[in-house]
Scaffold this motif. Structure first.
Motif, mmCIF file in Angstrom:
data_model
loop_
_atom_site.group_PDB
_atom_site.id
_atom_site.type_symbol
_atom_site.label_atom_id
_atom_site.label_comp_id
_atom_site.label_asym_id
_atom_site.label_seq_id
_atom_site.Cartn_x
_atom_site.Cartn_y
_atom_site.Cartn_z
ATOM 1 N N MET A 1 69.618 16.919 71.920
ATOM 2 C CA MET A 1 68.662 16.045 71.215
ATOM 3 C C MET A 1 68.320 14.811 72.040
ATOM 4 N N ASP A 2 69.287 14.326 72.819
ATOM 5 C CA ASP A 2 69.024 13.172 73.678
ATOM 6 C C ASP A 2 67.936 13.497 74.694
ATOM 7 N N LYS A 3 67.940 14.717 75.214
ATOM 8 C CA LYS A 3 66.914 15.116 76.200
ATOM 9 C C LYS A 3 65.531 15.137 75.552
ATOM 10 N N ILE A 4 65.457 15.695 74.344
ATOM 11 C CA ILE A 4 64.179 15.723 73.640
ATOM 12 C C ILE A 4 63.724 14.293 73.354
ATOM 13 N N GLY A 5 64.649 13.425 72.976
ATOM 14 C CA GLY A 5 64.316 12.026 72.726
ATOM 15 C C GLY A 5 63.778 11.332 73.959
ATOM 16 N N HIS A 6 64.379 11.604 75.114
ATOM 17 C CA HIS A 6 63.883 11.024 76.373
ATOM 18 C C HIS A 6 62.476 11.524 76.678
ATOM 19 N N ALA A 7 62.275 12.838 76.579
ATOM 20 C CA ALA A 7 60.957 13.413 76.875
ATOM 21 C C ALA A 7 59.909 12.872 75.915
ATOM 22 N N PHE A 8 60.236 12.844 74.630
ATOM 23 C CA PHE A 8 59.289 12.379 73.629
ATOM 24 C C PHE A 8 58.952 10.900 73.823
ATOM 25 N N THR B 1 68.697 4.129 84.593
ATOM 26 C CA THR B 1 69.473 3.528 85.680
ATOM 27 C C THR B 1 70.405 2.452 85.138
ATOM 28 N N LEU B 2 69.907 1.635 84.223
ATOM 29 C CA LEU B 2 70.770 0.620 83.600
ATOM 30 C C LEU B 2 71.899 1.278 82.806
ATOM 31 N N ASP B 3 71.627 2.446 82.211
ATOM 32 C CA ASP B 3 72.691 3.189 81.528
ATOM 33 C C ASP B 3 73.829 3.531 82.494
ATOM 34 N N GLY B 4 73.494 3.681 83.777
ATOM 35 C CA GLY B 4 74.512 3.975 84.781
ATOM 36 C C GLY B 4 75.541 2.868 84.931
ATOM 37 N N PHE B 5 75.181 1.685 84.485
ATOM 38 C CA PHE B 5 76.089 0.545 84.578
ATOM 39 C C PHE B 5 76.810 0.264 83.265
ATOM 40 N N THR B 6 76.946 1.286 82.430
ATOM 41 C CA THR B 6 77.725 1.165 81.198
ATOM 42 C C THR B 6 78.846 2.193 81.249
ATOM 43 N N GLY B 7 79.945 1.860 80.696
ATOM 44 C CA GLY B 7 81.036 2.822 80.644
ATOM 45 C C GLY B 7 80.798 3.903 79.613
ATOM 46 N N LYS B 8 79.949 3.607 78.622
ATOM 47 C CA LYS B 8 79.722 4.534 77.519
ATOM 48 C C LYS B 8 78.678 5.604 77.844
ATOM 49 N N HIS B 9 77.562 5.239 78.444
ATOM 50 C CA HIS B 9 76.446 6.173 78.596
ATOM 51 C C HIS B 9 76.362 6.814 79.970
ATOM 52 N N ARG B 10 76.345 6.069 81.025
ATOM 53 C CA ARG B 10 76.252 6.518 82.408
ATOM 54 C C ARG B 10 74.881 7.120 82.740
ATOM 55 N N PHE B 11 74.606 7.279 84.015
ATOM 56 C CA PHE B 11 73.327 7.785 84.510
ATOM 57 C C PHE B 11 73.319 9.309 84.455
ATOM 58 N N SER B 12 72.288 9.863 83.818
ATOM 59 C CA SER B 12 72.192 11.311 83.656
ATOM 60 C C SER B 12 70.956 11.852 84.371
ATOM 61 N N PRO B 13 71.135 12.697 85.395
ATOM 62 C CA PRO B 13 69.982 13.330 86.049
ATOM 63 C C PRO B 13 69.155 14.160 85.066
ATOM 64 N N GLU B 14 69.818 14.748 84.057
ATOM 65 C CA GLU B 14 69.094 15.533 83.059
ATOM 66 C C GLU B 14 68.140 14.655 82.255
ATOM 67 N N ASP B 15 68.549 13.413 81.979
ATOM 68 C CA ASP B 15 67.664 12.488 81.269
ATOM 69 C C ASP B 15 66.439 12.138 82.119
ATOM 70 N N ILE B 16 66.638 11.983 83.421
ATOM 71 C CA ILE B 16 65.512 11.705 84.323
ATOM 72 C C ILE B 16 64.547 12.895 84.318
ATOM 73 N N ALA B 17 65.093 14.107 84.363
ATOM 74 C CA ALA B 17 64.241 15.305 84.319
ATOM 75 C C ALA B 17 63.483 15.374 82.999
#
Length: 167
Positions: free
Chosen positions: A27-34, A74-90
């Motif tokens: 669902m996070d991926k769909i949210g990013h795309a949307f 990218t800012l998510d990459g600087f959190t311990g909770k979320h981190r940077f996701s290549p799938e989110d970028i895609a």
């Protein structure tokens, strides 16, 4: 503040896509795309309404939306909770590309739409369906994404409807 950007060193995460083994089932991926798609469409409309020469507005809008959403990731990459996701970028790239397609192909915008149906937070049950850390189900359960084929975008259907109504 909730995201705690800058709270840790930069970290990557492989989240996966839409499988049962993924967090939130994709669902996070769909949210990013949307989100990228909506931002791109809004920017495209604003550019077309205000630019002396709106040629390429759909590309400009999509690139700005993609850049913005990629900066957030990218800012998510600087959190311990979320981190940077290549799938989110895609997923962001998919949303931007869908906006470009929809705003470039003549008649596509009138025929195809991507929508969200969102159930209000007042329907959340504390401890069961909220953002609380101990909740069983995240509020993604309140979101429904719909790809709508709009009959009103097809002239022959409109003509047939008008004929049926005028009789």
């Amino acid at each position: 503040r909730d995201w705690d950007w800058g709270g840790s060193k930069f970290q990557f995460i492989e989240e996966g896509w839409f499988g049962n083994e993924t967090r939130h089932g994709g669902m996070d991926k769909i949210g990013h795309a949307f989100s990228t798609y909506v931002i791109a469409d809004i920017l495209t409309d604003r550019i077309r309404a205000n630019a002396a020469d709106p040629t390429g507005a759909q590309i400009t809008g999509a690139l700005i939306a993609f850049g913005f959403m990629s900066a957030v990731e990218t800012l998510d990459g600087f959190t311990g909770k979320h981190r940077f996701s290549p799938e989110d970028i895609a997923a962001n790239a998919f949303g931007a590309a869908f906006s470009i397609l929809r705003n470039s192909v003549p008649g596509m915008r009138e025929k195809l739409d991507w929508r969200i149906m969102y159930t209000p937070a007042s329907y959340e049950l504390p401890g069961i369906s909220s953002w609380e850390t101990d909740s069983i189900v995240p509020p993604y359960e309140r979101q429904r994404y719909v790809m709508a084929l709009k009959a009103s975008g097809f002239d022959t259907l409109l003509d047939a409807l008008a004929d049926a109504l005028t009789g």
